[in-house]
Design a protein around this motif. Structure first.
Motif, mmCIF file in Angstrom:
data_model
loop_
_atom_site.group_PDB
_atom_site.id
_atom_site.type_symbol
_atom_site.label_atom_id
_atom_site.label_comp_id
_atom_site.label_asym_id
_atom_site.label_seq_id
_atom_site.Cartn_x
_atom_site.Cartn_y
_atom_site.Cartn_z
ATOM 1 N N ILE A 69 -45.227 10.486 25.399
ATOM 2 C CA ILE A 69 -45.492 9.602 24.265
ATOM 3 C C ILE A 69 -46.952 9.718 23.839
ATOM 4 N N SER A 70 -47.836 9.780 24.815
ATOM 5 C CA SER A 70 -49.258 9.926 24.506
ATOM 6 C C SER A 70 -49.533 11.264 23.813
ATOM 7 N N ALA A 71 -48.887 12.327 24.258
ATOM 8 C CA ALA A 71 -49.074 13.641 23.645
ATOM 9 C C ALA A 71 -48.546 13.657 22.214
ATOM 10 N N VAL A 94 -49.595 13.609 16.338
ATOM 11 C CA VAL A 94 -49.412 12.999 15.024
ATOM 12 C C VAL A 94 -50.766 12.603 14.429
ATOM 13 N N ALA A 95 -51.694 12.145 15.247
ATOM 14 C CA ALA A 95 -53.001 11.706 14.765
ATOM 15 C C ALA A 95 -53.925 12.877 14.440
ATOM 16 N N ASP A 96 -53.642 14.062 14.953
ATOM 17 C CA ASP A 96 -54.496 15.229 14.723
ATOM 18 C C ASP A 96 -54.348 15.710 13.282
ATOM 19 N N GLU A 97 -55.450 15.772 12.541
ATOM 20 C CA GLU A 97 -55.424 16.170 11.133
ATOM 21 C C GLU A 97 -55.819 17.627 10.918
ATOM 22 N N ASN A 98 -56.150 18.358 11.945
ATOM 23 C CA ASN A 98 -56.533 19.760 11.795
ATOM 24 C C ASN A 98 -55.385 20.598 11.249
#
Length: 59
Positions: free
Chosen positions: A5-7, A12-16
């Motif tokens: 879940i953390s991964a 999802v939060a990574d915008e790269n």
């Protein structure tokens, strides 16, 4: 299970990845524009050089 879940939340939060997709779309759009310009100019250049060849044969 919490590691998964953390991964997923980190992914999802990574915008790269989003930025890379945007650059890819811009590059594709530029490529389409270049292809259209080359097709248009290619036809005009073909006509121009054809006229030059015709005039040189008549000299």
């Amino acid at each position: 299970m919490s590691k998964i879940i953390s991964a997923v939340k980190t992914f999802v939060a990574d915008e790269n990845g989003v930025t890379a997709i945007e650059y890819g779309l811009i590059a594709a759009l530029v490529g389409v524009a270049i292809a259209g310009a080359v097709k248009l100019l290619g036809t005009q250049l073909d006509t121009t050089f054809g006229d030059i060849v015709t005039k040189l044969k008549n000299v």
